[in-house]
Design a protein around this motif. Structure first.
Motif, PDB file in Angstrom:
ATOM      1  N   GLY A  28      12.429   0.497   2.899  1.00 42.95           N
ATOM      2  CA  GLY A  28      12.709   1.918   2.776  1.00 42.95           C
ATOM      3  C   GLY A  28      12.965   2.497   4.152  1.00 42.95           C
ATOM      4  N   GLU A  29      13.066   3.802   4.214  1.00 45.04           N
ATOM      5  CA  GLU A  29      13.331   4.489   5.477  1.00 45.04           C
ATOM      6  C   GLU A  29      12.026   4.741   6.219  1.00 45.04           C
ATOM      7  N   LEU A  30      11.992   4.393   7.495  1.00 46.32           N
ATOM      8  CA  LEU A  30      10.821   4.660   8.327  1.00 46.32           C
ATOM      9  C   LEU A  30      10.815   6.147   8.664  1.00 46.32           C
ATOM     10  N   LYS A  31       9.834   6.868   8.111  1.00 47.35           N
ATOM     11  CA  LYS A  31       9.737   8.314   8.312  1.00 47.35           C
ATOM     12  C   LYS A  31       8.995   8.672   9.582  1.00 47.35           C
ATOM     13  N   GLU A  32       7.908   7.949   9.877  1.00 46.21           N
ATOM     14  CA  GLU A  32       7.178   8.199  11.120  1.00 46.21           C
ATOM     15  C   GLU A  32       6.189   7.077  11.390  1.00 46.21           C
ATOM     16  N   VAL A  33       5.816   6.980  12.646  1.00 53.81           N
ATOM     17  CA  VAL A  33       4.733   6.097  13.076  1.00 53.81           C
ATOM     18  C   VAL A  33       3.746   6.986  13.798  1.00 53.81           C
ATOM     19  N   VAL A  34       2.499   6.955  13.339  1.00 57.54           N
ATOM     20  CA  VAL A  34       1.473   7.802  13.947  1.00 57.54           C
ATOM     21  C   VAL A  34       0.327   6.952  14.465  1.00 57.54           C
ATOM     22  N   HIS A  35      -0.336   7.461  15.466  1.00 56.94           N
ATOM     23  CA  HIS A  35      -1.529   6.824  16.022  1.00 56.94           C
ATOM     24  C   HIS A  35      -2.716   7.573  15.443  1.00 56.94           C
ATOM     25  N   GLU A  36      -3.548   6.873  14.665  1.00 55.25           N
ATOM     26  CA  GLU A  36      -4.685   7.498  13.991  1.00 55.25           C
ATOM     27  C   GLU A  36      -5.970   6.767  14.369  1.00 55.25           C
ATOM     28  N   PRO A  50      10.877   4.745   0.211  1.00 55.86           N
ATOM     29  CA  PRO A  50      11.979   4.031  -0.418  1.00 55.86           C
ATOM     30  C   PRO A  50      13.022   5.021  -0.951  1.00 55.86           C
ATOM     31  N   ALA A  51      14.206   4.523  -1.285  1.00 53.73           N
ATOM     32  CA  ALA A  51      15.255   5.389  -1.831  1.00 53.73           C
ATOM     33  C   ALA A  51      14.782   6.061  -3.116  1.00 53.73           C
ATOM     34  N   ASN A  52      14.114   5.308  -3.968  1.00 50.91           N
ATOM     35  CA  ASN A  52      13.556   5.836  -5.216  1.00 50.91           C
ATOM     36  C   ASN A  52      12.127   5.338  -5.308  1.00 50.91           C
ATOM     37  N   GLY A  53      11.190   6.245  -5.423  1.00 49.94           N
ATOM     38  CA  GLY A  53       9.809   5.811  -5.564  1.00 49.94           C
ATOM     39  C   GLY A  53       8.867   6.534  -4.637  1.00 49.94           C
ATOM     40  N   ILE A  54       7.685   5.980  -4.544  1.00 45.93           N
ATOM     41  CA  ILE A  54       6.594   6.599  -3.806  1.00 45.93           C
ATOM     42  C   ILE A  54       6.490   5.991  -2.414  1.00 45.93           C
ATOM     43  N   ALA A  55       6.316   6.853  -1.422  1.00 48.18           N
ATOM     44  CA  ALA A  55       6.156   6.400  -0.037  1.00 48.18           C
ATOM     45  C   ALA A  55       4.847   5.646   0.113  1.00 48.18           C
ATOM     46  N   TRP A  56       4.779   4.782   1.120  1.00 46.19           N
ATOM     47  CA  TRP A  56       3.561   4.033   1.401  1.00 46.19           C
ATOM     48  C   TRP A  56       3.381   3.903   2.904  1.00 46.19           C
ATOM     49  N   GLY A  64       9.930  -4.293  10.311  1.00 48.94           N
ATOM     50  CA  GLY A  64      11.073  -4.814  11.056  1.00 48.94           C
ATOM     51  C   GLY A  64      12.329  -4.255  10.426  1.00 48.94           C
ATOM     52  N   PRO A  65      13.472  -4.431  11.071  1.00 48.82           N
ATOM     53  CA  PRO A  65      14.715  -3.927  10.501  1.00 48.82           C
ATOM     54  C   PRO A  65      15.004  -4.579   9.158  1.00 48.82           C
ATOM     55  N   ALA A  66      15.559  -3.806   8.211  1.00 46.21           N
ATOM     56  CA  ALA A  66      15.949  -4.347   6.918  1.00 46.21           C
ATOM     57  C   ALA A  66      17.171  -5.241   7.121  1.00 46.21           C
ATOM     58  N   GLN A  67      17.310  -6.223   6.277  1.00 45.51           N
ATOM     59  CA  GLN A  67      18.459  -7.141   6.366  1.00 45.51           C
ATOM     60  C   GLN A  67      19.678  -6.571   5.698  1.00 45.51           C
TER      61      GLN A  67
END
Length: 67
Positions: A28-36, A50-56, A64-67
């Motif tokens: 899916g699309e990387l929305k953010e990287v956070v330090h927690e 993801p394009a359709n569905g629930i974020a995780w 890594g980059p999608a193929q």
């Protein structure tokens, strides 16, 4: 290590690009990287939508980059 802003968001080179999570094998699309902070440890968490569905979320080292 990539630059991190005052809110803990990392300027990751794959932001807003399609990535693959090696742990789940999903992509899916990387929305953010956070330090927690969790239990006294600083973790890098990637949030993926993801394009359709629930974020995780996953460890930033799992993406890594999608193929």
């Amino acid at each position: 290590m990539n630059p991190v802003d005052a809110e803990g968001r990392e300027d990751h080179p794959l932001l807003h690009q399609q990535v693959r999570d090696i742990a789940s094998r999903a992509q899916g699309e990387l929305k953010e990287v956070v330090h927690e902070r969790h239990g006294g440890r600083l973790l890098r968490i990637a949030y993926i939508q993801p394009a359709n569905g629930i974020a995780w979320s996953t460890a930033a080292d799992n993406i890594g980059p999608a193929q």
